[in-house]
Design a protein around this motif. Structure first.
Motif, PDB file in Angstrom:
ATOM      1  N   THR A 124       0.827  -1.199   0.000  1.00 36.50           N
ATOM      2  CA  THR A 124       0.000   0.000   0.000  1.00 36.50           C
ATOM      3  C   THR A 124       0.864   1.253   0.000  1.00 36.50           C
ATOM      4  O   THR A 124       0.632   2.166  -0.791  1.00 36.50           O
ATOM      5  CB  THR A 124      -0.915   0.014   1.240  1.00 36.50           C
ATOM      6  N   SER A 125       1.873   1.293   0.884  1.00 36.28           N
ATOM      7  CA  SER A 125       2.567   2.563   1.000  1.00 36.28           C
ATOM      8  C   SER A 125       3.439   2.844  -0.217  1.00 36.28           C
ATOM      9  O   SER A 125       3.526   3.985  -0.654  1.00 36.28           O
ATOM     10  CB  SER A 125       3.325   2.660   2.333  1.00 36.28           C
ATOM     11  N   ILE A 126       4.023   1.800  -0.827  1.00 37.89           N
ATOM     12  CA  ILE A 126       4.805   2.066  -2.045  1.00 37.89           C
ATOM     13  C   ILE A 126       3.890   2.446  -3.205  1.00 37.89           C
ATOM     14  O   ILE A 126       4.167   3.391  -3.937  1.00 37.89           O
ATOM     15  CB  ILE A 126       5.677   0.852  -2.416  1.00 37.89           C
ATOM     16  N   SER A 127       2.758   1.719  -3.347  1.00 34.92           N
ATOM     17  CA  SER A 127       1.839   2.053  -4.443  1.00 34.92           C
ATOM     18  C   SER A 127       1.322   3.478  -4.287  1.00 34.92           C
ATOM     19  O   SER A 127       1.208   4.218  -5.265  1.00 34.92           O
ATOM     20  CB  SER A 127       0.638   1.114  -4.481  1.00 34.92           C
ATOM     21  N   ARG A 128       1.024   3.854  -3.044  1.00 37.30           N
ATOM     22  CA  ARG A 128       0.534   5.215  -2.842  1.00 37.30           C
ATOM     23  C   ARG A 128       1.590   6.230  -3.273  1.00 37.30           C
ATOM     24  O   ARG A 128       1.288   7.202  -3.962  1.00 37.30           O
ATOM     25  CB  ARG A 128       0.162   5.429  -1.380  1.00 37.30           C
ATOM     26  N   ASP A 129       2.842   5.958  -2.884  1.00 37.64           N
ATOM     27  CA  ASP A 129       3.915   6.886  -3.265  1.00 37.64           C
ATOM     28  C   ASP A 129       4.040   7.015  -4.779  1.00 37.64           C
ATOM     29  O   ASP A 129       4.182   8.119  -5.299  1.00 37.64           O
ATOM     30  CB  ASP A 129       5.259   6.424  -2.683  1.00 37.64           C
ATOM     31  N   VAL A 130       3.991   5.879  -5.490  1.00 38.78           N
ATOM     32  CA  VAL A 130       4.164   5.982  -6.946  1.00 38.78           C
ATOM     33  C   VAL A 130       2.911   6.546  -7.608  1.00 38.78           C
ATOM     34  O   VAL A 130       3.007   7.259  -8.592  1.00 38.78           O
ATOM     35  CB  VAL A 130       4.565   4.639  -7.603  1.00 38.78           C
ATOM     36  N   PHE A 131       1.722   6.264  -7.049  1.00 36.12           N
ATOM     37  CA  PHE A 131       0.499   6.878  -7.584  1.00 36.12           C
ATOM     38  C   PHE A 131       0.591   8.392  -7.440  1.00 36.12           C
ATOM     39  O   PHE A 131       0.227   9.149  -8.331  1.00 36.12           O
ATOM     40  CB  PHE A 131      -0.740   6.381  -6.824  1.00 36.12           C
ATOM     41  N   GLU A 132       1.089   8.817  -6.291  1.00 38.24           N
ATOM     42  CA  GLU A 132       1.153  10.257  -6.023  1.00 38.24           C
ATOM     43  C   GLU A 132       2.156  10.958  -6.928  1.00 38.24           C
ATOM     44  O   GLU A 132       2.065  12.166  -7.134  1.00 38.24           O
ATOM     45  CB  GLU A 132       1.520  10.506  -4.552  1.00 38.24           C
ATOM     46  N   ALA A 133       3.119  10.177  -7.445  1.00 39.02           N
ATOM     47  CA  ALA A 133       4.145  10.782  -8.288  1.00 39.02           C
ATOM     48  C   ALA A 133       3.619  11.116  -9.687  1.00 39.02           C
ATOM     49  O   ALA A 133       4.288  11.772 -10.468  1.00 39.02           O
ATOM     50  CB  ALA A 133       5.355   9.854  -8.393  1.00 39.02           C
ATOM     51  N   THR A 134       2.389  10.654 -10.023  1.00 35.76           N
ATOM     52  CA  THR A 134       1.818  10.987 -11.329  1.00 35.76           C
ATOM     53  C   THR A 134       1.642  12.496 -11.422  1.00 35.76           C
ATOM     54  O   THR A 134       1.046  13.094 -10.534  1.00 35.76           O
ATOM     55  CB  THR A 134       0.436  10.329 -11.490  1.00 35.76           C
ATOM     56  N   PRO A 135       2.149  13.109 -12.483  1.00 33.88           N
ATOM     57  CA  PRO A 135       1.994  14.566 -12.603  1.00 33.88           C
ATOM     58  C   PRO A 135       0.513  14.948 -12.604  1.00 33.88           C
ATOM     59  O   PRO A 135      -0.269  14.363 -13.368  1.00 33.88           O
ATOM     60  CB  PRO A 135       2.627  14.875 -13.968  1.00 33.88           C
ATOM     61  N   PRO A 136       0.127  15.910 -11.776  1.00 29.31           N
ATOM     62  CA  PRO A 136      -1.288  16.298 -11.689  1.00 29.31           C
ATOM     63  C   PRO A 136      -1.832  16.744 -13.043  1.00 29.31           C
ATOM     64  O   PRO A 136      -2.997  16.505 -13.333  1.00 29.31           O
ATOM     65  CB  PRO A 136      -1.280  17.473 -10.710  1.00 29.31           C
ATOM     66  N   VAL A 137      -0.980  17.342 -13.878  1.00 29.84           N
ATOM     67  CA  VAL A 137      -1.455  17.826 -15.191  1.00 29.84           C
ATOM     68  C   VAL A 137      -2.096  16.699 -15.982  1.00 29.84           C
ATOM     69  O   VAL A 137      -3.151  16.877 -16.606  1.00 29.84           O
ATOM     70  CB  VAL A 137      -0.268  18.391 -16.000  1.00 29.84           C
ATOM     71  N   LEU A 138      -1.461  15.502 -15.952  1.00 27.91           N
ATOM     72  CA  LEU A 138      -2.000  14.372 -16.710  1.00 27.91           C
ATOM     73  C   LEU A 138      -3.381  14.003 -16.202  1.00 27.91           C
ATOM     74  O   LEU A 138      -4.312  13.772 -16.978  1.00 27.91           O
ATOM     75  CB  LEU A 138      -1.062  13.158 -16.583  1.00 27.91           C
ATOM     76  N   LYS A 139      -3.488  13.941 -14.860  1.00 29.18           N
ATOM     77  CA  LYS A 139      -4.777  13.546 -14.291  1.00 29.18           C
ATOM     78  C   LYS A 139      -5.834  14.606 -14.573  1.00 29.18           C
ATOM     79  O   LYS A 139      -6.973  14.288 -14.945  1.00 29.18           O
ATOM     80  CB  LYS A 139      -4.635  13.351 -12.767  1.00 29.18           C
ATOM     81  N   GLU A 140      -5.443  15.874 -14.438  1.00 26.28           N
ATOM     82  CA  GLU A 140      -6.403  16.961 -14.658  1.00 26.28           C
ATOM     83  C   GLU A 140      -6.897  16.949 -16.102  1.00 26.28           C
ATOM     84  O   GLU A 140      -8.078  17.165 -16.364  1.00 26.28           O
ATOM     85  CB  GLU A 140      -5.758  18.312 -14.329  1.00 26.28           C
ATOM     86  N   ALA A 141      -5.959  16.659 -17.020  1.00 27.71           N
ATOM     87  CA  ALA A 141      -6.356  16.598 -18.430  1.00 27.71           C
ATOM     88  C   ALA A 141      -7.391  15.506 -18.632  1.00 27.71           C
ATOM     89  O   ALA A 141      -8.399  15.700 -19.312  1.00 27.71           O
ATOM     90  CB  ALA A 141      -5.130  16.336 -19.293  1.00 27.71           C
ATOM     91  N   ALA A 142      -7.164  14.341 -17.994  1.00 28.32           N
ATOM     92  CA  ALA A 142      -8.093  13.226 -18.153  1.00 28.32           C
ATOM     93  C   ALA A 142      -9.450  13.574 -17.544  1.00 28.32           C
ATOM     94  O   ALA A 142     -10.497  13.334 -18.150  1.00 28.32           O
ATOM     95  CB  ALA A 142      -7.514  11.968 -17.500  1.00 28.32           C
ATOM     96  N   TYR A 143      -9.420  14.153 -16.341  1.00 25.76           N
ATOM     97  CA  TYR A 143     -10.686  14.575 -15.739  1.00 25.76           C
ATOM     98  C   TYR A 143     -11.368  15.611 -16.620  1.00 25.76           C
ATOM     99  O   TYR A 143     -12.581  15.621 -16.782  1.00 25.76           O
ATOM    100  CB  TYR A 143     -10.455  15.169 -14.340  1.00 25.76           C
ATOM    101  N   GLY A 144     -10.543  16.479 -17.223  1.00 26.14           N
ATOM    102  CA  GLY A 144     -11.068  17.557 -18.061  1.00 26.14           C
ATOM    103  C   GLY A 144     -11.846  17.053 -19.266  1.00 26.14           C
ATOM    104  O   GLY A 144     -12.835  17.660 -19.668  1.00 26.14           O
ATOM    105  N   VAL A 145     -11.422  15.918 -19.840  1.00 26.74           N
ATOM    106  CA  VAL A 145     -12.180  15.391 -20.979  1.00 26.74           C
ATOM    107  C   VAL A 145     -13.296  14.463 -20.519  1.00 26.74           C
ATOM    108  O   VAL A 145     -13.911  13.780 -21.331  1.00 26.74           O
ATOM    109  CB  VAL A 145     -11.281  14.647 -21.998  1.00 26.74           C
ATOM    110  N   GLY A 146     -13.578  14.434 -19.219  1.00 27.12           N
ATOM    111  CA  GLY A 146     -14.764  13.736 -18.738  1.00 27.12           C
ATOM    112  C   GLY A 146     -14.544  12.319 -18.267  1.00 27.12           C
ATOM    113  O   GLY A 146     -15.488  11.536 -18.192  1.00 27.12           O
ATOM    114  N   CYS A 147     -13.302  11.951 -17.961  1.00 29.66           N
ATOM    115  CA  CYS A 147     -13.068  10.604 -17.450  1.00 29.66           C
ATOM    116  C   CYS A 147     -13.638  10.450 -16.041  1.00 29.66           C
ATOM    117  O   CYS A 147     -13.648  11.404 -15.263  1.00 29.66           O
ATOM    118  CB  CYS A 147     -11.568  10.315 -17.390  1.00 29.66           C
ATOM    119  N   THR A 148     -14.073   9.232 -15.731  1.00 31.13           N
ATOM    120  CA  THR A 148     -14.464   8.966 -14.346  1.00 31.13           C
ATOM    121  C   THR A 148     -13.188   8.707 -13.534  1.00 31.13           C
ATOM    122  O   THR A 148     -12.120   8.497 -14.104  1.00 31.13           O
ATOM    123  CB  THR A 148     -15.367   7.726 -14.258  1.00 31.13           C
ATOM    124  N   THR A 149     -13.355   8.699 -12.218  1.00 25.02           N
ATOM    125  CA  THR A 149     -12.186   8.488 -11.352  1.00 25.02           C
ATOM    126  C   THR A 149     -11.504   7.172 -11.707  1.00 25.02           C
ATOM    127  O   THR A 149     -10.286   7.095 -11.808  1.00 25.02           O
ATOM    128  CB  THR A 149     -12.629   8.448  -9.877  1.00 25.02           C
TER     129      THR A 149
END
Lengths: 279, 330
Positions: free
Chosen positions: B200-225
């Motif tokens: 859990t703690s390693i996966s959380r660390d690497v998940f958190e390392a995803t650049p927010p811009v990428l996630k925001e872009a995906a949310y921006g085009v209407g992706c679900t969580t």
């Protein structure tokens, strides 16, 4: 199209529910473990645990000799392992930052960091117990020191790398020799982090059982002689918990509670000292 | 009046000498300190080398006697001095497999919860709790498994499994035999609890390392969580997640105390997960101090050597994967 949306939404809801459920189950499971430990530990804990020796089956007693044994072996392990760890970390962060040796040491160190501790026990058995001809507290301490080294190497290197190079350059510009720059500038700047590493290393070894089983062995009597077999809390917990005697099992729970508190206190101290996540 | 410049000259010369002296002293302490740090760094390598050499030399008598047969025979008889490692190897792999089967999906789902769903104020406390739990010594999980979890399974899960799958072909052999409480399944479940915090703690660390811009872009085009996690976070963090999982696997394979308490220490390969078995580390922990005879001791050290090889490979892969992720992140 509406069906597609509905399906995507449904899939999302299912997975999010699973995610929350996993968290509840995962944390709940861990809470169950700690709850059982607290309950059984506190009902078995008493002053005698800290003042009396391990009893023969069927009579009352405490855990004084294993507590003292654990403290002594931990202290010696830290005394041996910490200097080696800090010096190695210093080489990696200060002298050989970009050398191949550092790359290799870092890789090997990371493997040692999670290598099975029972293998370390076998290693010390082969190089110390067998040539000396008998089990000893000192062999146990060296086995623990082998586990201390990688933890300290890792934190020392990480913390020294965080020290801004301008500090070193400023000192060097004043004509301060390299070793003094490291001792009086780098170490001072990274002190909290290095101490954190040592605390984490102590937390790590205070619960280690496997490397002690056939190095320090166990001893039902009180001894301060590092050259003789020595009892330790984890080894006594192992022996007592596996026994059929109820008194012994209760003492095992009490010992488990003591170790857990020690480990938690050390990790919390380390964490608050560092102010951020390490290792 | 004449001697003043002479005096000054003498003083200057003396200063020069003491300056040269302290300079050379500093130079030598510098060299000594550097040599000490270098020695310590090499000592780290020597530790690993020492582990390998000492295990290999300790295992030599057993390996010479049994040869490759040691790896695939099941017999483990101290009386006749016949030893084969297949039962502990099998037990190690099966218990670790059960552990990963449970801990990986649960750990990833918890990491997803922590990075995407969890309210901000809860993230830190849960994160810290998980990290603290990762530090709890394995003997604590062992004692809990022995006194509480195994009897609980014996009363509930195991009879249910036997009843449910008793008449299903194939599965019935997996869940055959009486519910002992202790056994391979119990050991696997305890291992799962143990490695869960790591994964859990390693996966959380690497998940958190995803650049927010990428996630925001995906949310921006209407992706679900879920879509953001599935198609943005996981692909980005894949190497790191594999590294974290391998690290957890390395721990599970080498874990001693949590398993020794509940495995039952029986040297046989049985298809039933409910049967008592043994793992490499549990065999060593249980038998080493009681081993009489050089061949018996040597066979146990040979088991240790095998464990060392397996974990070394798994951990090396894990570190390589995590290193790759680190490099990509700069």
């Amino acid at each position: 199209m509406p069906q597609l949306y509905a399906m995507r939404r449904a899939r999302n809801t299912i997975l999010m529910t699973l995610s929350v459920a996993a968290t509840v189950v995962g944390l709940g499971w861990l809470v169950l473990v700690l709850g059982a430990l607290l309950w059984n530990g506190f009902t078995s804990l008493s002053v005698q645990v800290f003042t009396e020796m391990t009893p023969p089956p069927g009579s009352a007693g405490g855990l004084l000799n294993p507590i003292v044994g654990s403290l002594m072996m931990t202290a010696i392990a830290v005394a041996i392992g910490t200097p080696v760890g800090i010096l190695a970390g210093t080489y990696m962060a200060e002298y050989g930052k970009y050398t191949n040796l550092t790359m290799v040491v870092r890789f090997i160190n990371d493997i040692l960091l999670s290598a099975p501790s029972i293998v370390v026990g076998l290693f010390i058995y082969e190089v110390m117990v067998r040539p000396m001809g008998h089990f000893s507290g000192f062999a146990g301490a060296v086995a623990l020191a082998v586990i201390v080294v990688p933890v300290v190497v890792r934190t020392t290197e990480d913390m020294l790398i965080l020290v801004p190079k301008e500090l070193r350059e400023a000192a060097t510009a004043l004509g301060v020799p390299r070793s003094h720059v490291i001792a009086h500038v780098s170490y001072r700047a990274a002190r909290a982090g290095i101490i954190t590493g040592i605390l984490l290393a102590i937390a790590r070894i205070s619960g280690e059982t496997a490397p002690l089983l056939f190095t320090a062995l166990n001893n039902q009597f009180f001894t301060l002689d590092m050259n003789a077999p020595m009892s330790s809390l984890p080894a006594v917990i192992f022996q007592f918990a596996m026994s059929p005697y109820h008194d012994w099992q209760n003492l095992a729970w009490a010992g488990a509670l003591i170790i857990t508190f020690a480990v938690l206190a050390l990790s919390i101290a380390a964490r608050s000292l560092a102010g951020r996540k390490v290792v | 009046m004449v001697d003043i410049p002479i005096q000054a000259g003498v003083v200057a010369a003396a200063e020069d000498i003491s300056r040269a002296k302290s300079l050379s002293r500093l130079r030598s302490t510098d060299a000594i300190f550097r040599a000490m740090t270098l020695t310590a760094a090499i000592a780290v390598l020597l530790i690993l080398g020492g582990v390998f050499v000492s295990l290999a030399s300790g295992a030599a008598p057993a390996l010479r006697t049994f040869g490759l047969r040691f790896l695939y025979t099941e017999v483990w008889n101290p009386v006749t001095d016949q030893f084969g490692a297949i039962a502990p190897i099998y037990g190690t792999l099966v218990t670790s497999f059960i552990a990963m089967l449970i801990a990986v999906p649960v750990g990833l789902l918890i990491a997803m919860f922590l990075t995407e769903l969890c309210p901000m104020w809860l993230r830190r406390p849960i994160g810290i709790a998980i990290e603290l739990l990762a530090g709890i010594p394995s003997i604590i999980y062992g004692i809990w498994g022995l006194f509480i979890f195994a009897p609980f399974l014996q009363r509930t899960l195991q009879p249910a499994l036997i009843e449910t799958f008793g008449n299903v072909p194939i599965l019935s052999s997996l869940f055959a035999g009486p519910p002992y409480g202790i056994g391979m399944l119990t050991a696997g479940l305890i291992l799962a609890i143990m490695v869960l915090p790591f994964i859990t703690s390693i996966s959380r660390d690497v998940f958190e390392a995803t650049p927010p811009v990428l996630k925001e872009a995906a949310y921006g085009v209407g992706c679900t969580t879920w879509e953001v996690v599935r198609y943005v976070v996981v692909p980005f963090a894949r190497v790191g997640v594999i590294g974290g999982v391998m690290l957890g696997l390395g721990r599970a394979l080498g874990e001693t105390m949590a398993v020794t308490f509940v495995i039952g220490n029986a040297h046989r390969v049985s298809a039933s997960l409910l049967a008592p078995g043994t793992t490499i580390s549990a065999s060593i922990a249980n038998e080493f101090t009681e081993a009489v005879g050089d061949l018996y001791t040597s066979a146990l050290i040979a088991l240790g050597l095998i464990l060392f090889f397996i974990t070394f490979i798994v951990l090396a892969i894990a570190r390589y994967m995590l290193l790759r992720l680190e490099r990509r992140l700069g």
